[in-house]
Design an enzyme around this catalytic site. Structure first.
Site, short mmCIF file in Angstrom:
data_model
loop_
_atom_site.label_atom_id
_atom_site.label_comp_id
_atom_site.label_asym_id
_atom_site.label_seq_id
_atom_site.Cartn_x
_atom_site.Cartn_y
_atom_site.Cartn_z
N GLY A 160 0.82 -1.19 0.00
CA GLY A 160 0.00 0.00 0.00
C GLY A 160 0.86 1.25 0.00
O GLY A 160 1.22 1.76 1.05
N HIS A 189 -8.60 -2.47 2.41
CA HIS A 189 -9.13 -2.72 3.75
C HIS A 189 -10.35 -3.62 3.77
O HIS A 189 -11.06 -3.68 4.77
CB HIS A 189 -9.44 -1.38 4.43
CG HIS A 189 -8.21 -0.59 4.77
ND1 HIS A 189 -7.52 0.13 3.82
CD2 HIS A 189 -7.53 -0.43 5.93
CE1 HIS A 189 -6.48 0.72 4.39
NE2 HIS A 189 -6.47 0.39 5.67
N ASP A 244 -4.45 0.57 10.62
CA ASP A 244 -5.91 0.73 10.61
C ASP A 244 -6.62 -0.44 11.28
O ASP A 244 -7.62 -0.96 10.77
CB ASP A 244 -6.43 0.93 9.18
CG ASP A 244 -5.91 2.23 8.57
OD1 ASP A 244 -5.86 3.24 9.29
OD2 ASP A 244 -5.53 2.23 7.38
#
Length: 229
Positions: free
Chosen positions: A56, A154, A180
């Site tokens: 990412g 995600h 996250d």
């Protein structure tokens, strides 16, 4: 979390670690400052034992942090992204940035922004961009890792694929950072939390520390190349 715009004009290449971390703070992306500080410290210590990998890239904010860590450690970090945006950030969607849309294809294209970010940071030797979908890269990846940072898509599919495809290559004693991670659904999406819990409950990883939505794990069972259970 907020996204900072990159400098509109090139500026002097950062010369010190502090300069690089300040540069990262002003780079477009999503990383709270306190979590970025933790990422730098754990990456620097881990990268002294071997290479690292980020999943990412976006525009390179965290890649600058990892590049600064790699420079201090005398190592290198690879960063994987298809540069077409995540599932929650696409052209016309609520959170998308219209300046990142390639008008020819009407698709997100963060690759040019990443290239400029790393060049302006002077980190082209420490940060190596890999352009492609993570599952495709994972099928061909064979390099043992001292450090892995999962911060890509995600959804359950994407986070699970990233964990199964790349965490297996973290060496015994190596570090895995998952970003996250939110325990409570009201605070954020649950797929990274589920992968984090899977790692802990499976017994191959132990929690080292955490800050905000960032979880830092160490591999305590298994060797590089073993499949993740």
């Amino acid at each position: 979390m907020t996204a900072a715009d990159p400098p509109t004009e090139p500026r002097g290449i950062p010369q010190t670690t502090d300069d690089l971390l300040e540069f990262a703070r002003s780079t477009r992306g999503f990383m709270p400052e306190d979590e970025g500080d933790l990422l730098f410290v754990v990456a620097r210590d881990a990268l002294r034992k071997g290479p690292g990998l980020e999943i990412g890239t976006w525009c390179g904010k965290s890649a600058v942090i990892l590049g600064a860590a790699a420079r201090e450690a005398g190592s290198v970090v690879f960063t994987v992204d298809h540069h077409r945006g995540s599932e929650e950030n696409q052209a016309g969607w609520e959170w998308h940035d219209p300046t990142l849309v390639d008008p020819e294809f009407d698709l997100i294209d963060t690759l040019p922004f990443f290239r400029k970010t790393i060049a302006r940071a002077g980190l082209e030797e420490e940060v190596v961009g890999v352009v492609g979908r993570a599952p495709t890269v994972a099928r061909h990846w064979r390099t043992p890792l001292a450090f892995l940072f999962i911060d890509g898509g995600h959804t359950d599919e994407h986070v699970t694929n990233d964990f199964e495809g790349f965490a297996r290559w973290v060496e015994h004693g190596g570090i895995l950072v998952i970003h996250d991670v939110f325990e409570r659904p009201q605070d954020g999406g649950q797929p990274p939390w589920r992968v984090y819990r899977r790692a802990i409950v499976g017994g191959e990883w132990e929690l080292v520390t955490h800050r905000g939505s960032m979880r830092v794990l160490r591999r305590v069972r298994g060797e590089a190349g073993d499949p993740m259970r």
